[in-house]
Design a protein around this motif. Structure first.
Motif, PDB file in Angstrom:
ATOM      1  N   GLU A 131     -27.918 -18.012  -5.551  1.00 39.47           N
ATOM      2  CA  GLU A 131     -29.280 -18.153  -5.011  1.00 39.47           C
ATOM      3  C   GLU A 131     -29.519 -19.550  -4.410  1.00 39.47           C
ATOM      4  OE1 GLU A 131     -31.731 -15.821  -4.959  1.00 39.47           O
ATOM      5  OE2 GLU A 131     -30.510 -14.295  -5.931  1.00 39.47           O
ATOM      6  N   GLY A 132     -28.574 -20.461  -4.589  1.00 38.34           N
ATOM      7  CA  GLY A 132     -28.744 -21.840  -4.123  1.00 38.34           C
ATOM      8  C   GLY A 132     -29.056 -21.918  -2.634  1.00 38.34           C
ATOM      9  N   GLU A 133     -29.966 -22.830  -2.301  1.00 39.63           N
ATOM     10  CA  GLU A 133     -30.406 -22.952  -0.908  1.00 39.63           C
ATOM     11  C   GLU A 133     -29.814 -24.234  -0.320  1.00 39.63           C
ATOM     12  OE1 GLU A 133     -34.523 -24.033   1.309  1.00 39.63           O
ATOM     13  OE2 GLU A 133     -34.681 -23.133  -0.682  1.00 39.63           O
ATOM     14  N   VAL A 134     -28.815 -24.065   0.557  1.00 43.15           N
ATOM     15  CA  VAL A 134     -28.171 -25.228   1.166  1.00 43.15           C
ATOM     16  C   VAL A 134     -29.005 -25.698   2.355  1.00 43.15           C
ATOM     17  CG1 VAL A 134     -26.088 -26.072   2.321  1.00 43.15           C
ATOM     18  CG2 VAL A 134     -25.891 -24.435   0.448  1.00 43.15           C
ATOM     19  N   LYS A 135     -29.390 -26.975   2.317  1.00 46.95           N
ATOM     20  CA  LYS A 135     -30.183 -27.509   3.432  1.00 46.95           C
ATOM     21  C   LYS A 135     -29.272 -28.195   4.439  1.00 46.95           C
ATOM     22  CE  LYS A 135     -34.401 -27.681   0.834  1.00 46.95           C
ATOM     23  NZ  LYS A 135     -35.298 -28.469   0.004  1.00 46.95           N
ATOM     24  N   ILE A 136     -28.348 -29.013   3.942  1.00 54.01           N
ATOM     25  CA  ILE A 136     -27.353 -29.654   4.813  1.00 54.01           C
ATOM     26  C   ILE A 136     -26.025 -29.646   4.071  1.00 54.01           C
ATOM     27  CG2 ILE A 136     -26.695 -31.729   6.130  1.00 54.01           C
ATOM     28  CD1 ILE A 136     -29.586 -32.752   5.688  1.00 54.01           C
ATOM     29  N   ASN A 137     -24.962 -29.321   4.770  1.00 54.38           N
ATOM     30  CA  ASN A 137     -23.632 -29.493   4.200  1.00 54.38           C
ATOM     31  C   ASN A 137     -22.702 -29.884   5.341  1.00 54.38           C
ATOM     32  OD1 ASN A 137     -20.779 -28.201   3.161  1.00 54.38           O
ATOM     33  ND2 ASN A 137     -22.010 -29.059   1.536  1.00 54.38           N
ATOM     34  N   SER A 138     -22.572 -31.190   5.512  1.00 55.84           N
ATOM     35  CA  SER A 138     -21.707 -31.677   6.578  1.00 55.84           C
ATOM     36  C   SER A 138     -20.758 -32.710   5.987  1.00 55.84           C
ATOM     37  CB  SER A 138     -22.551 -32.286   7.697  1.00 55.84           C
ATOM     38  OG  SER A 138     -23.153 -33.462   7.230  1.00 55.84           O
ATOM     39  N   ARG A 139     -19.988 -33.337   6.826  1.00 48.94           N
ATOM     40  CA  ARG A 139     -18.953 -34.248   6.339  1.00 48.94           C
ATOM     41  C   ARG A 139     -19.523 -35.410   5.506  1.00 48.94           C
ATOM     42  NH1 ARG A 139     -14.209 -36.319  10.322  1.00 48.94           N
ATOM     43  NH2 ARG A 139     -12.814 -37.064   8.706  1.00 48.94           N
ATOM     44  N   GLY A 140     -20.655 -35.953   5.936  1.00 46.63           N
ATOM     45  CA  GLY A 140     -21.195 -37.125   5.239  1.00 46.63           C
ATOM     46  C   GLY A 140     -22.396 -36.865   4.358  1.00 46.63           C
ATOM     47  N   VAL A 141     -22.986 -35.685   4.439  1.00 46.24           N
ATOM     48  CA  VAL A 141     -24.209 -35.396   3.684  1.00 46.24           C
ATOM     49  C   VAL A 141     -24.199 -33.981   3.121  1.00 46.24           C
ATOM     50  CG1 VAL A 141     -26.746 -35.465   3.750  1.00 46.24           C
ATOM     51  CG2 VAL A 141     -25.461 -36.725   5.456  1.00 46.24           C
ATOM     52  N   SER A 142     -24.648 -33.860   1.901  1.00 45.26           N
ATOM     53  CA  SER A 142     -24.832 -32.534   1.319  1.00 45.26           C
ATOM     54  C   SER A 142     -26.154 -32.514   0.570  1.00 45.26           C
ATOM     55  CB  SER A 142     -23.678 -32.218   0.372  1.00 45.26           C
ATOM     56  OG  SER A 142     -23.876 -30.940  -0.181  1.00 45.26           O
ATOM     57  N   VAL A 143     -27.003 -31.559   0.914  1.00 44.84           N
ATOM     58  CA  VAL A 143     -28.298 -31.422   0.259  1.00 44.84           C
ATOM     59  C   VAL A 143     -28.508 -29.959  -0.073  1.00 44.84           C
ATOM     60  CG1 VAL A 143     -30.804 -31.769   0.472  1.00 44.84           C
ATOM     61  CG2 VAL A 143     -29.247 -33.342   1.627  1.00 44.84           C
ATOM     62  N   PHE A 144     -28.771 -29.667  -1.336  1.00 41.90           N
ATOM     63  CA  PHE A 144     -29.093 -28.279  -1.690  1.00 41.90           C
ATOM     64  C   PHE A 144     -29.988 -28.211  -2.908  1.00 41.90           C
ATOM     65  CE2 PHE A 144     -25.380 -28.801  -4.473  1.00 41.90           C
ATOM     66  CZ  PHE A 144     -25.759 -28.112  -5.617  1.00 41.90           C
ATOM     67  N   LYS A 145     -30.556 -27.021  -3.097  1.00 44.19           N
ATOM     68  CA  LYS A 145     -31.450 -26.759  -4.213  1.00 44.19           C
ATOM     69  C   LYS A 145     -30.966 -25.482  -4.873  1.00 44.19           C
ATOM     70  CE  LYS A 145     -36.320 -26.415  -5.097  1.00 44.19           C
ATOM     71  NZ  LYS A 145     -37.660 -26.246  -4.620  1.00 44.19           N
ATOM     72  N   ALA A 146     -30.839 -25.510  -6.191  1.00 41.94           N
ATOM     73  CA  ALA A 146     -30.433 -24.290  -6.901  1.00 41.94           C
ATOM     74  C   ALA A 146     -31.278 -24.172  -8.165  1.00 41.94           C
ATOM     75  CB  ALA A 146     -28.953 -24.350  -7.267  1.00 41.94           C
ATOM     76  N   ALA A 147     -32.214 -23.250  -8.156  1.00 44.67           N
ATOM     77  CA  ALA A 147     -33.140 -23.014  -9.281  1.00 44.67           C
ATOM     78  C   ALA A 147     -33.811 -24.310  -9.719  1.00 44.67           C
ATOM     79  CB  ALA A 147     -32.421 -22.319 -10.413  1.00 44.67           C
ATOM     80  N   TRP A 148     -33.397 -24.861 -10.839  1.00 45.31           N
ATOM     81  CA  TRP A 148     -34.057 -26.059 -11.412  1.00 45.31           C
ATOM     82  C   TRP A 148     -33.492 -27.366 -10.860  1.00 45.31           C
ATOM     83  CZ3 TRP A 148     -30.497 -29.131 -14.002  1.00 45.31           C
ATOM     84  CH2 TRP A 148     -29.289 -28.510 -14.327  1.00 45.31           C
ATOM     85  N   LEU A 149     -32.442 -27.292 -10.077  1.00 51.11           N
ATOM     86  CA  LEU A 149     -31.668 -28.467  -9.688  1.00 51.11           C
ATOM     87  C   LEU A 149     -31.764 -28.792  -8.192  1.00 51.11           C
ATOM     88  CD1 LEU A 149     -29.216 -30.451 -10.382  1.00 51.11           C
ATOM     89  CD2 LEU A 149     -27.755 -28.521  -9.770  1.00 51.11           C
ATOM     90  N   GLU A 150     -31.865 -30.096  -7.883  1.00 53.79           N
ATOM     91  CA  GLU A 150     -31.793 -30.537  -6.489  1.00 53.79           C
ATOM     92  C   GLU A 150     -30.686 -31.574  -6.383  1.00 53.79           C
ATOM     93  OE1 GLU A 150     -35.721 -31.575  -4.858  1.00 53.79           O
ATOM     94  OE2 GLU A 150     -36.527 -30.176  -6.326  1.00 53.79           O
ATOM     95  N   VAL A 151     -29.830 -31.427  -5.387  1.00 52.48           N
ATOM     96  CA  VAL A 151     -28.681 -32.318  -5.240  1.00 52.48           C
ATOM     97  C   VAL A 151     -28.675 -32.932  -3.842  1.00 52.48           C
ATOM     98  CG1 VAL A 151     -26.144 -32.435  -5.274  1.00 52.48           C
ATOM     99  CG2 VAL A 151     -27.323 -30.931  -6.877  1.00 52.48           C
TER     100      VAL A 151
END
Lengths: 229, 190
Positions: A43-63
């Motif tokens: 169910e995780g929602e990936v906002k950005i996943n590129s060579r230099g940046v990764s941003v995602f949200k999965a339930a209770w967690l934000e990375v």
């Protein structure tokens, strides 16, 4: 009254400074390592996943991970322990990653019932009468203080909340500069890096104390606030 | 005409527009962090271009102005679980047949860290964690308020610890250390 009764919104985050391959940090990777459940990974929602940046949200967690910064955050107090375990598990899996500092952070919005309550507390921190003699219309924006600790420092700031009406916002950062262990790398700025396995030891041995320090800092701020009533 | 039973399509459309605009303003203010008493008043019931009313004012008895700050608490607690009591638990025994497990729990909220013994139904655990239920497994049990779509309900949440298993190399290092210590303390054979 304990400060926890006045919490309107709180975030807990852990920030690690080091050298990271940002792109590997995805819900799928955390799921494969067993650090979040399969459902949460799916169910995780990936906002950005590129060579230099990764941003995602999965339930209770934000990375959020960049080449030099790893940040995990939760806005739900039920998951504070899980966030620390996830950080420990991440660097247990990536134990050779070079790291140089870590921060344990709490951002809290506290409720106050009257504007006068907030004004009185702020006036105790920075008496406006002192400034009014020298400036036209001075306003309180933010106050930042710092104290040293065994591993680095604890820094806290106090300002008016932008989320809660007449609320107070407190940001606490317990910063670890000394992770320990053998230096494995030094960057152009002179920062020294150690293997992440040392960070795992630090999380096991020093995080409970760090969380306690943040709680104590918050309690002390609240004691000052109660005394100004 | 009875206003509660016969709403025209235009009026229905007006309501949708109002909801949409309200939401947009709330989100905009939330992310720009401009929520304060000094936030400008927004007329949500008029089209910003034509200045024409979006809804029939006689049908809806609502004020025509709105300060976003008053709804700020709703925005901040959207889909959150706010813990009020927290325990760490360790599974003592797992009864697969009856789908229950017995655990020792330690209060993480109080200063005296009281211990207790509790029996849980597997159903109380997040389904994503069912595979982790086993003797010796660590979990966190929270009782608190679940906020969902602006509604608060008291709820219980059990999540199991997900620390990765120790790697073979790490176990070998521990064994090696143990062997060295054993030989150090071993009584002299001579």
């Amino acid at each position: 009254m304990n400060y926890s009764e006045a919490i309107e919104h709180q975030e807990h985050s852990i920030v690690v400074l080091g050298k990271f391959n940002a792109q590997i940090f995805s819900p799928a990777w955390f799921g494969m390592e067993g650090l979040i459940s399969k459902e949460e990974a799916y169910e995780g929602e990936v906002k950005i996943n590129s060579r230099g940046v990764s941003v995602f949200k999965a339930a209770w967690l934000e990375v959020e991970v960049t080449d030099d910064r790893f940040k995990v955050l939760t806005r739900q107090s039920a998951y504070y322990e899980m966030l620390r375990e996830l950080t420990r598990g991440t660097f247990q899996a990536l134990n050779n990653t070079p790291v140089r500092a870590v921060g344990v952070n709490f951002q809290t919005h506290l409720r106050m019932y009257k504007k006068e309550e907030l004004d009185s507390f702020i006036d105790t921190l920075t008496p406006m009468s002192l400034w009014q003699n020298y400036f036209i219309e001075p306003n309180f924006e933010r106050i930042v203080l710092k104290d040293k600790t065994e591993h680095g420092y604890v820094r806290w700031s106090v300002e008016k909340s932008v989320l809660v009406e007449h609320g107070l916002y407190v940001d606490i950062n317990d910063h670890f500069e000394k992770i320990g262990g053998e230096e494995v790398w030094k960057d152009n700025l002179g920062n020294t890096y150690v293997k992440a396995e040392k960070l795992v030891d630090l999380i096991i041995n020093s995080f409970p104390e760090s969380v306690q320090r943040c709680d104590d800092t918050m309690s002390k701020i609240w004691t000052i606030k109660l005394a100004t009533k | 005409m009875n206003s509660t039973s016969s709403v025209s399509d235009k009026e229905k459309e007006g309501v949708v527009l109002v909801d949409h605009e309200l939401n947009s303003h709330l989100l905009a203010d939330f992310f720009n962090q401009k929520l304060s008493n000094t936030s400008p008043k927004i007329d949500l019931f008029k089209d910003s271009d034509s200045n024409r009313p979006l809804v029939n004012e006689n049908w809806l008895d609502l004020k025509t102005t709105f300060r976003p700050a008053k709804l700020s608490n709703i925005a901040s607690k959207k889909n959150e679980f706010l813990s009020i009591q927290k325990w760490q638990g360790i599974v003592e025994s797992f009864d697969e047949e009856n789908s229950t497990f017995l655990a020792t729990v330690i209060d993480l909220t109080g200063p005296d860290r009281k211990k207790g013994s509790v029996e849980f139904d597997v159903d109380e655990v997040d389904p994503g964690d069912w595979d982790l239920i086993a003797e010796g497994a660590i979990f966190y049990w929270n009782i608190g308020y679940q906020y969902s779509q602006g509604v608060r309900t008291k709820s219980s949440l059990i999540r199991f610890s997900r620390l990765p298993p120790w790697k073979k190399k790490f176990i070998e290092t521990i064994k090696e250390t143990a062997r060295n210590r054993f030989s150090f303390f071993k009584p002299d054979q001579t």
